[in-house]
Scaffold this active site. Sequence first.
Site, PDB file in Angstrom:
ATOM      1  N   GLY A  48      -5.898  21.472   7.789  1.00  0.00           N
ATOM      2  CA  GLY A  48      -5.861  20.528   8.901  1.00  0.00           C
ATOM      3  C   GLY A  48      -7.262  20.399   9.476  1.00  0.00           C
ATOM      4  O   GLY A  48      -7.952  21.405   9.686  1.00  0.00           O
ATOM      5  N   ASN A  52      -9.512  23.462  10.801  1.00  0.00           N
ATOM      6  CA  ASN A  52     -10.687  23.837  10.007  1.00  0.00           C
ATOM      7  C   ASN A  52     -11.949  23.890  10.862  1.00  0.00           C
ATOM      8  O   ASN A  52     -12.755  24.825  10.755  1.00  0.00           O
ATOM      9  CB  ASN A  52     -10.900  22.835   8.870  1.00  0.00           C
ATOM     10  CG  ASN A  52      -9.840  22.908   7.793  1.00  0.00           C
ATOM     11  OD1 ASN A  52      -9.127  23.896   7.674  1.00  0.00           O
ATOM     12  ND2 ASN A  52      -9.730  21.846   7.013  1.00  0.00           N
ATOM     13  N   GLN A 172      -8.279   8.769   9.045  1.00  0.00           N
ATOM     14  CA  GLN A 172      -7.345   7.862   9.700  1.00  0.00           C
ATOM     15  C   GLN A 172      -7.867   6.443   9.814  1.00  0.00           C
ATOM     16  O   GLN A 172      -7.149   5.565  10.294  1.00  0.00           O
ATOM     17  CB  GLN A 172      -6.988   8.396  11.103  1.00  0.00           C
ATOM     18  CG  GLN A 172      -6.029   9.571  11.105  1.00  0.00           C
ATOM     19  CD  GLN A 172      -4.644   9.208  10.600  1.00  0.00           C
ATOM     20  OE1 GLN A 172      -4.487   8.568   9.566  1.00  0.00           O
ATOM     21  NE2 GLN A 172      -3.621   9.623  11.325  1.00  0.00           N
ATOM     22  N   THR A 222     -22.439  12.072   6.816  1.00  0.00           N
ATOM     23  CA  THR A 222     -22.610  13.010   5.702  1.00  0.00           C
ATOM     24  C   THR A 222     -22.680  12.221   4.398  1.00  0.00           C
ATOM     25  O   THR A 222     -21.981  11.222   4.209  1.00  0.00           O
ATOM     26  CB  THR A 222     -21.463  14.030   5.651  1.00  0.00           C
ATOM     27  OG1 THR A 222     -20.202  13.339   5.604  1.00  0.00           O
ATOM     28  CG2 THR A 222     -21.485  14.920   6.890  1.00  0.00           C
ATOM     29  N   LEU A 223     -23.546  12.686   3.483  1.00  0.00           N
ATOM     30  CA  LEU A 223     -23.856  11.949   2.259  1.00  0.00           C
ATOM     31  C   LEU A 223     -23.546  12.745   1.004  1.00  0.00           C
ATOM     32  O   LEU A 223     -24.147  12.531  -0.042  1.00  0.00           O
ATOM     33  CB  LEU A 223     -25.348  11.564   2.267  1.00  0.00           C
ATOM     34  CG  LEU A 223     -25.858  10.837   3.520  1.00  0.00           C
ATOM     35  CD1 LEU A 223     -27.373  10.708   3.477  1.00  0.00           C
ATOM     36  CD2 LEU A 223     -25.201   9.470   3.648  1.00  0.00           C
ATOM     37  N   GLY A 255     -16.614  18.729   4.857  1.00  0.00           N
ATOM     38  CA  GLY A 255     -17.042  17.963   6.025  1.00  0.00           C
ATOM     39  C   GLY A 255     -16.667  18.625   7.337  1.00  0.00           C
ATOM     40  O   GLY A 255     -17.417  18.550   8.328  1.00  0.00           O
ATOM     41  N   ASP A 256     -15.523  19.290   7.357  1.00  0.00           N
ATOM     42  CA  ASP A 256     -15.094  19.995   8.573  1.00  0.00           C
ATOM     43  C   ASP A 256     -16.042  21.148   8.884  1.00  0.00           C
ATOM     44  O   ASP A 256     -16.398  21.379  10.042  1.00  0.00           O
ATOM     45  CB  ASP A 256     -13.670  20.526   8.395  1.00  0.00           C
ATOM     46  CG  ASP A 256     -12.666  19.437   8.066  1.00  0.00           C
ATOM     47  OD1 ASP A 256     -12.929  18.278   8.431  1.00  0.00           O
ATOM     48  OD2 ASP A 256     -11.640  19.745   7.443  1.00  0.00           O
TER      49      ASP A 256
END
Length: 326
Positions: A48, A52, A172, A222-223, A255-256
Amino acid sequence: MRIAVTGSIATDHLMAFPGRFVDQLLPDQLAHVSLSFLVDTLQVRRGGVAANIAFGLGSLGLDPLLVGAVGPDFAEYEVWLKEHGVDTGSVYVSCEHQTARFMCMTDQDTNQIAAFYAGAMAEAGHIDLRAVHDRAPLDLVLVSPNDPGAMVRHTEQARDLDIDFAADPSQQLARLTGEEVRSLVTGARWLFTNEYESALLRERAGWSHREVLDRVGTWVTTLGAQGVRIDRRGEPAVTVGAVPGVRAEDPTGVGDAFRSGFLAAVGWGLPLETAAQLGCAMSALVLATVGSQAYEVRPEAVLATVRTVYGERAAGLLGAKPGWAA
């Protein structure tokens, strides 16, 4: 900095497919796809987005408040989070639905096909951010993927309470209307997206890149293997490279982890570039493990990575923080 992390709390079911998804897709049959993939492994992990990020913040020594909805099956997961520094006192427990489920299959190119069952997350709109703020005064509210109505409500409440907020609509965006996207983004101190999401956000909102920057304080994109780009209105973009040479075991939660490292450094008052460097170092920890909360933050190891990749100055700034040694 006291951070409330709102969003999804879920159990991850992670599967590994030994082939490549693209090899199974026939261009002339895409209108009626019917595929079944035989996977080699299944890992059931805690996850989640909000959980995270809160786990990462707690592992870095902050005291984040987790704000989300779960089912009666949350007890064991809650103990785990508390053991890693997360305040779960504002988690809403549903009487009717189980905790959300994330089911994800990753191929050998780290492409992913996923499905998400909301479960108790659909009740997240019942959570009143005012009550959370009364219990533990907040400095920042991170609004991450959640029930869309809850995302809008918590953003509006943060504005009403005059609390800085960070917008992280990510997964989302596909469900949100243009009006909802504009509401979630406008006035955000921080906006987080990946590169694809940045384009989708602009399309949904009907804004140009400059118009987004007119409405937010800082936009962090972010890449992937190229690292991260930080944009602010009227200033040149800052780009920080990713940690090289990391063996990719599973990209879930990368990413989290970046967000947790970035926000922890911001909370410590460090420069944006240093915040992005710590975020990238945290991302590398997750990428090298299976599961978004299977890593351990050891300050000396993180500092060694930062020193090797980003230099002595970055390591010195982080090493000056309590609990870290340069």
